[in-house]
Scaffold this motif. Structure first.
Motif, short mmCIF file in Angstrom:
data_model
loop_
_atom_site.label_atom_id
_atom_site.label_comp_id
_atom_site.label_asym_id
_atom_site.label_seq_id
_atom_site.Cartn_x
_atom_site.Cartn_y
_atom_site.Cartn_z
N GLN A 1 12.70 -3.24 -13.19
CA GLN A 1 11.60 -2.29 -13.38
C GLN A 1 10.80 -2.71 -14.61
O GLN A 1 11.37 -3.00 -15.66
CB GLN A 1 12.14 -0.87 -13.56
CG GLN A 1 12.86 -0.33 -12.33
CD GLN A 1 13.28 1.11 -12.48
OE1 GLN A 1 13.08 1.74 -13.53
NE2 GLN A 1 13.87 1.67 -11.44
N GLU A 2 9.49 -2.71 -14.45
CA GLU A 2 8.60 -3.13 -15.54
C GLU A 2 7.48 -2.11 -15.70
O GLU A 2 6.98 -1.57 -14.71
CB GLU A 2 7.99 -4.50 -15.24
CG GLU A 2 9.01 -5.61 -15.08
CD GLU A 2 8.36 -6.90 -14.61
OE1 GLU A 2 8.61 -7.94 -15.21
OE2 GLU A 2 7.59 -6.84 -13.62
N ARG A 3 7.11 -1.87 -16.93
CA ARG A 3 5.94 -1.01 -17.17
C ARG A 3 5.28 -1.42 -18.49
O ARG A 3 5.96 -1.82 -19.43
CB ARG A 3 6.31 0.47 -17.19
CG ARG A 3 7.08 0.94 -18.39
CD ARG A 3 7.31 2.45 -18.32
NE ARG A 3 7.89 2.99 -19.52
CZ ARG A 3 9.18 3.07 -19.79
NH1 ARG A 3 10.04 2.60 -18.90
NH2 ARG A 3 9.61 3.58 -20.92
N GLU B 1 -0.92 -11.42 -12.70
CA GLU B 1 -0.28 -10.42 -11.85
C GLU B 1 -0.63 -9.03 -12.38
O GLU B 1 -1.01 -8.86 -13.54
CB GLU B 1 1.24 -10.62 -11.82
CG GLU B 1 1.91 -10.54 -13.18
CD GLU B 1 3.40 -10.82 -13.10
OE1 GLU B 1 3.95 -10.76 -11.99
OE2 GLU B 1 4.01 -11.09 -14.16
N ILE B 2 -0.48 -8.04 -11.49
CA ILE B 2 -0.81 -6.66 -11.86
C ILE B 2 0.46 -5.91 -12.25
O ILE B 2 1.45 -5.93 -11.52
CB ILE B 2 -1.52 -5.93 -10.71
CG1 ILE B 2 -2.86 -6.60 -10.40
CG2 ILE B 2 -1.74 -4.46 -11.04
CD1 ILE B 2 -3.56 -6.03 -9.18
N LYS B 3 0.43 -5.27 -13.40
CA LYS B 3 1.51 -4.39 -13.84
C LYS B 3 0.90 -3.02 -14.12
O LYS B 3 -0.32 -2.88 -14.28
CB LYS B 3 2.20 -4.93 -15.11
CG LYS B 3 2.83 -6.30 -14.93
CD LYS B 3 3.96 -6.27 -13.92
CE LYS B 3 4.58 -7.65 -13.73
NZ LYS B 3 5.61 -7.66 -12.68
N TYR B 4 1.76 -2.01 -14.19
CA TYR B 4 1.28 -0.63 -14.32
C TYR B 4 1.82 0.05 -15.57
O TYR B 4 2.96 -0.21 -15.99
CB TYR B 4 1.66 0.18 -13.08
CG TYR B 4 0.99 -0.29 -11.82
CD1 TYR B 4 -0.23 0.26 -11.42
CD2 TYR B 4 1.53 -1.30 -11.04
CE1 TYR B 4 -0.87 -0.17 -10.26
CE2 TYR B 4 0.91 -1.76 -9.89
CZ TYR B 4 -0.30 -1.18 -9.50
OH TYR B 4 -0.94 -1.62 -8.37
N MET B 5 0.99 0.90 -16.13
CA MET B 5 1.41 1.72 -17.26
C MET B 5 2.14 2.95 -16.72
O MET B 5 2.15 3.20 -15.51
CB MET B 5 0.20 2.11 -18.12
CG MET B 5 -0.58 0.93 -18.65
SD MET B 5 -1.84 1.37 -19.87
CE MET B 5 -0.84 1.74 -21.30
N GLU B 6 2.73 3.73 -17.62
CA GLU B 6 3.52 4.89 -17.20
C GLU B 6 2.66 5.92 -16.48
O GLU B 6 3.13 6.63 -15.58
CB GLU B 6 4.21 5.52 -18.42
CG GLU B 6 5.30 6.50 -18.04
CD GLU B 6 6.16 6.87 -19.23
OE1 GLU B 6 7.22 7.47 -19.02
OE2 GLU B 6 5.77 6.57 -20.37
N ASN B 7 1.38 6.01 -16.84
CA ASN B 7 0.48 6.97 -16.19
C ASN B 7 -0.12 6.45 -14.88
O ASN B 7 -0.97 7.09 -14.27
CB ASN B 7 -0.64 7.38 -17.15
CG ASN B 7 -1.47 6.18 -17.61
OD1 ASN B 7 -1.34 5.07 -17.08
ND2 ASN B 7 -2.33 6.40 -18.60
N GLY B 8 0.33 5.24 -14.45
CA GLY B 8 -0.15 4.67 -13.18
C GLY B 8 -1.34 3.77 -13.31
O GLY B 8 -1.79 3.19 -12.31
N ARG B 9 -1.87 3.61 -14.50
CA ARG B 9 -3.05 2.76 -14.70
C ARG B 9 -2.67 1.29 -14.55
O ARG B 9 -1.74 0.81 -15.18
CB ARG B 9 -3.63 3.01 -16.09
CG ARG B 9 -4.80 2.10 -16.44
CD ARG B 9 -5.11 2.17 -17.92
NE ARG B 9 -5.83 0.99 -18.36
CZ ARG B 9 -5.95 0.63 -19.64
NH1 ARG B 9 -5.37 1.35 -20.58
NH2 ARG B 9 -6.63 -0.46 -19.97
N PRO B 10 -3.39 0.51 -13.70
CA PRO B 10 -3.07 -0.91 -13.52
C PRO B 10 -3.63 -1.77 -14.65
O PRO B 10 -4.68 -1.46 -15.23
CB PRO B 10 -3.77 -1.24 -12.19
CG PRO B 10 -4.91 -0.28 -12.12
CD PRO B 10 -4.47 0.97 -12.81
N VAL B 11 -2.90 -2.83 -14.96
CA VAL B 11 -3.34 -3.77 -15.99
C VAL B 11 -3.12 -5.18 -15.44
O VAL B 11 -2.05 -5.49 -14.92
CB VAL B 11 -2.54 -3.59 -17.31
CG1 VAL B 11 -3.07 -4.55 -18.37
CG2 VAL B 11 -2.61 -2.15 -17.79
N LEU B 12 -4.13 -6.04 -15.55
CA LEU B 12 -4.02 -7.41 -15.07
C LEU B 12 -3.56 -8.30 -16.23
O LEU B 12 -4.25 -8.43 -17.24
CB LEU B 12 -5.38 -7.90 -14.54
CG LEU B 12 -5.39 -9.27 -13.87
CD1 LEU B 12 -4.52 -9.28 -12.62
CD2 LEU B 12 -6.82 -9.70 -13.52
#
Length: 618
Positions: free
Chosen positions: A392-394, A306-317
């Motif tokens: 909420q997840e980051r 699944e895709i999650k996002y960092m605080e700066n909006g960068r996606p991480v798989l």
């Protein structure tokens, strides 16, 4: 010679009373209405903030008693509650939501007393004011987590026994759907499920079965969720530094929290209600090469990811499978590293350390992500008028595993020192097993607490006054001795309550003090009556005094020791106000025995001891 004390006993008596008086003194000075300003999120308190607040107060013609900046917070002492509320509203509007502006009560104890550790008594919710929360554990989320955990356990069990299945997913109503390629695999699975205690077969079709968690396991999970959340909330309250809080279970899914001295609930709600925890997951590096195409919708997200996002909006798989959760964290601390970046150091329990060791050994030079998970109140309510929480997840950190580690490591990538501090606090206190919702919130204002204090003091004064009048009328000079002992007894109780770190005074505690006043008088009545009895039997004055104290001692000791045992039992099994009553009763018994026997005997010896006396004033 009869009725003579050595000098050291008089010195000891005076020293004990002086120490008691010294530590009771801070209660005379009371507390100042105050405002505590602290940073939240990315905002920090600094000298510029202090100057800004000063200018705001001057502009609105508010003159504080003092304004102190220390430990990255500002404490403003004010003259009265009306000024406190006005200043709080102005400062909140000026600083905005990035700062926590909380009402507080600051002890007005002089510095010369604080140097020796003399502080006023800690007051309970009914005397000092504070907040009362009734919280409800979100059982739906707790059971959902149990179902997800059960799926992982079933996967591991089937793989361990080489049993085949096509798919294993969560179905509706917290059930598990298991699909197979053929009937033979299905039948083997049914046999296996029937042999597992925590699972029940709900229904079956040609190539699938529906599994439910057993009722016994569900009930245990519900009970564990409330019990563990209660323990975790108690740890979090301890982190807030509240004196004698009440955190106890109520019913099947509710928890009561009372915080004396907390007037502004913002900080308390943020710390108590936060469900912050960490999840450590492996990054899907193979799928990440197609991440751009996945985001555009040209490709599907790989199975199990699944895709999650960092605080700066960068996606991480990330892989969905969690390597380790915050449940295994035993301790955490924050610091600023050599690169001036905040980081949180984490210690794991033995099971978590073993899991992390196995994972890092197998995935050396692979990327691992730290996922920060929390539930927040959306401000909306459902059909049952309960707050709706949003998950909420980051991703706060993605790092390559450079070496093998187990139960100790650091998490970096945190945006601010304050965030690192709060994260460390929450992890150290424990992650809530399930989200909690505040369904009732009640604030006891300081004015109501002051009214209770006034009524309590009046009851003590009236009890003392009536006892003194009775003793003076009936026993004359020996009544004076008893009255002085009563005053000394109250001083010692207040001094002991102020000195003991875990002692808190509440309305039941005041009742305990009033009760010990009566018991102290009772001891002197026994002594004086025994002296009068000896005199009526023709004994000399010196022998009557000696026999009066010696003869009454066994009765006084027996009566007080049984009451003291009762106080100890009350403290051991009681909670909240019951413990407050037990503490003051226990302290009062010890001090009343000291003042009623040693104190009055010292006065009698000082006036009558070693002299030829024909008549006693009794």
């Amino acid at each position: 010679m009869l009725n003579r004390y050595p000098l050291w006993k008089y010195i000891m008596l005076v020293a004990v009373i002086c120490v008691g008086l010294l530590y009771a003194l801070p209660n005379i000075y009371g507390e100042d209405p105050a405002i505590q300003i602290s940073g939240s999120n990315s905002a920090e308190i600094n000298v510029a903030t202090q100057d800004k607040v000063k200018q705001l107060l001057v502009k609105n013609q508010i003159e504080p008693k003092s304004l102190v900046y220390e430990n990255k917070s500002i404490l403003i002492r004010l003259s009265d509650n009306d000024t406190q509320l006005k200043a709080k509203e102005l400062i909140s509007q000026e600083l905005g939501d990035d700062y926590t502006v909380a009402l507080n009560l600051a002890p007005a104890t002089p510095s010369w007393l604080t140097i020796i550790g003399a502080e006023p008594m800690k007051l309970g919710l009914d005397l000092r004011g504070g907040v009362h929360f009734l919280m409800e554990v979100d059982m739906t989320t707790a059971l959902s987590k149990l179902t997800e955990q059960s799926i992982e356990n079933l996967k591991a069990e089937f793989n361990k026994n080489n049993l085949n299945y096509k798919a294993l997913n969560k179905s509706s109503n917290q059930q598990i759907l298991m699909q197979f390629d053929n009937t033979e695999d299905r039948n083997k699975a049914i046999t296996k499920i029937n042999g597992l205690l925590d699972y029940e077969l709900t229904s079956q079709s040609e190539n699938s079965i529906v599994i439910s968690v057993s009722q016994q396991r569900l009930q245990q999970a519900k009970s564990d969720a409330v019990q563990q959340n209660t323990t975790i909330l108690r740890n979090r309250v301890n982190q807030l530094g509240v004196a004698e809080p009440i955190v106890q279970r109520q019913g099947s899914d509710r928890i009561v929290v009372e915080l004396p001295g907390i007037q502004d609930t913002a900080l308390a709600k943020r710390i108590l209600g936060a469900t912050a925890t960490l999840e450590f997951r492996q990054v899907n590096e193979d799928g990440s090469t197609n991440l751009e195409a996945i985001l555009k919708g040209e490709m599907r997200v790989p199975y199990g990811s699944e895709i999650k996002y960092m605080e700066n909006g960068r996606p991480v798989l990330l892989y969905k499978r969690v390597v380790l959760t915050g449940d295994h964290i035993t301790d955490s601390s924050f610091r600023v590293n050599e690169y001036s970046q905040p980081e949180v150091s984490i210690n794991l329990d033995s099971a978590g350390g073993k899991t992390m060791l196995d994972f890092t050994q197998k995935h050396l030079k692979k990327a691992m992500a730290t996922l920060f998970v929390e539930y927040k109140d959306t401000g909306k309510r459902d059909e049952n008028d309960k707050p709706i929480l949003e998950k909420q997840e980051r991703v706060i950190n993605v790092a390559t595993i450079q070496g093998i580690f187990s139960d100790r490591f650091q998490v970096t990538g945190i945006s601010s020192v304050d965030e690192a501090r709060n994260l460390s606090l929450l992890l150290r206190a424990g992650a809530l097993i399930a989200p909690i919702q505040i369904i009732e919130e009640r604030t006891v204002g300081p004015s109501m607490g002051q009214e209770n204090i006034t009524q309590g003091l009046e009851s003590c004064v009236w009890g003392l006054l009536i006892s003194v009048i009775f003793m003076l009328v009936v026993y004359r000079l020996f009544g004076v001795f008893a009255s002085l002992a009563l005053v000394a007894n109250l001083i010692l109780i207040v001094g002991a309550m102020s000195l003991l770190p875990g002692a808190t005074l509440s309305m039941p505690g005041i009742a305990g003090i009033v009760l010990t006043v009566g018991m102290a008088v009772d001891a002197n009545v026994l002594i004086n009556e025994r002296i009068k009895e000896e005199l009526s039997n023709g004994r000399g004055v010196q022998h009557a005094i000696n026999e009066g104290y010696a003869g009454a001692w066994s009765s006084i000791f027996d009566a007080n020791i049984t009451t003291l045992i009762t106080a100890i039992i009350l403290y051991a099994v009681g909670t909240g106000s019951i413990k407050g009553f037990a503490i003051t009763l226990g302290i009062g018994i010890v001090t009343s025995m000291f003042t009623s026997i040693v104190g009055t005997r010292a006065l009698a010896n000082l006036i009558y001891g070693g002299r030829r006396v024909n008549k006693l004033s009794i």
